[in-house]
Write a protein that holds these residues in place. Structure first.
Motif: not given
Length: 340
Positions: A217-230, A251-262
């Protein structure tokens, strides 16, 4: 660092692959040597590039040299690999527009052979470990493309073949052709794939498992969104790095939930996002386009993270049903106007 076998090759590649799409922009050409050295020190033995990476206008961003003033990413990588080429499994690609002539693109025998020779010079090597068809080429039969690759393998210029951005039916067709004509088959499929963009799961994933190909896979962090909400605070983020749009509210909503679970699990979002992707059956390695040594070092820790079944299920449930596969044929910049 953990390792996995690349398709049916028997070659073991690091589960984190260094991507070079923005070499010359971030990292700069001067900093790329340090990044490549850090990758090797981390146990990363897999690096991904392409003949069109680095010096195209699509990679422009504020503060970076203009496209005309930048070297190709392959050339920057080749210089960084001096004295340590044997430490790395090098993957590159062709098909994109590389000149003004109407034939300076595609997957014809003519173009493939010219681009392999160009890549070998830029990379300062006499062989390429893994050579991808960057996108499907509707104007060239797959038979011709695979035959050209087979000849190059026999010549020792490339070792293995892969397909990038090809839907499952074309991957399967390529395997049929290779079997029927006794050609070297593709061993890997490179595609955009992450927790948010899961279209590859609909058909490509099952086909790859069935026929023994690796998904890279490329873009595994979806352009950084799945890495850090910063990343949302950056002036340039996501596909904006390549002249496309930013992130959607979904997309932002999913990333926020990933951040919370992490955080609940005592991990970081990038560790969880990459570990989820590495848990997929056909995925051997994920391409991380780190722009700094710190980013690369952080992302590399994901290879050692093992999520349990409940954690994996919670992450999988965040995204909607995987959409239809989309490849990039016909996308991208128009060819430059002919001189004169």
């Amino acid at each position: 660092m953990q390792y996995a076998v690349l398709g049916s090759t028997g070659v073991k590649v690091s589960r984190i692959c260094l991507g070079t799409a923005t070499f010359g922009v971030a990292p700069t050409a001067q900093d790329a040597d340090q990044l490549v050295g850090a990758a090797i020190d981390l146990g990363i033995n897999f690096v991904d590039t392409a003949d069109v990476y680095g010096n195209m206008p699509v990679f422009d961003r504020p503060g970076a040299p203009a496209a005309a003033d930048r070297e190709p990413a392959e050339q920057i990588l080749g210089r960084a690999l001096r004295g340590r080429r044997e430490d790395m499994i090098v993957a590159t690609k062709s098909n994109g527009i590389v000149g003004r002539d109407i034939n300076d693109r595609g997957l014809s025998r003519r173009h493939i052979i010219r681009q392999v020779e160009t890549s070998l010079r830029r990379l300062e090597t006499d062989y390429i470990d893994l050579y991808y068809a960057h996108d499907p080429d509707p104007d060239t039969p797959l038979e011709q493309t695979l035959a050209a690759y087979d000849d190059l393998i026999r010549q020792g210029k490339i070792r293995y073949v892969g397909l990038s951005n090809h839907p499952a039916w074309q991957v399967t067709q390529a395997l049929w052709i290779a079997d029927d004509r006794r050609l070297q088959p593709p061993v890997a499929s490179q595609v955009k794939y992450n927790l948010i963009d899961r279209a590859a799961e609909r058909e490509l994933g099952p086909a790859s498992e069935r026929f023994g190909l690796s998904i890279i896979p490329y873009a595994p962090l979806h352009g950084g969104l799945l890495a850090d909400l910063g990343v949302l605070d950056r002036e340039v983020s996501g596909d904006q790095r390549f002249g496309a749009a930013g992130f959607t509210d979904t997309e932002i909503g999913i990333a926020r939930e990933v951040d919370r679970l992490s955080r609940d699990w005592g991990l970081t979002a990038y560790q969880v996002s990459l570990a989820w992707l590495l848990s997929r059956a056909a995925v051997s390695s994920v391409i991380v386009g780190a722009e700094t040594v710190d980013e690369l070092s952080a992302n590399a820790t994901a290879a050692d993270v093992q999520l349990d079944t409940a954690q994996l299920d919670a992450l999988t449930a965040l995204a909607a049903e995987p959409g239809a596969f989309h490849h990039r044929a016909g996308d991208g910049p128009e060819p430059p106007a002919a001189a004169g």
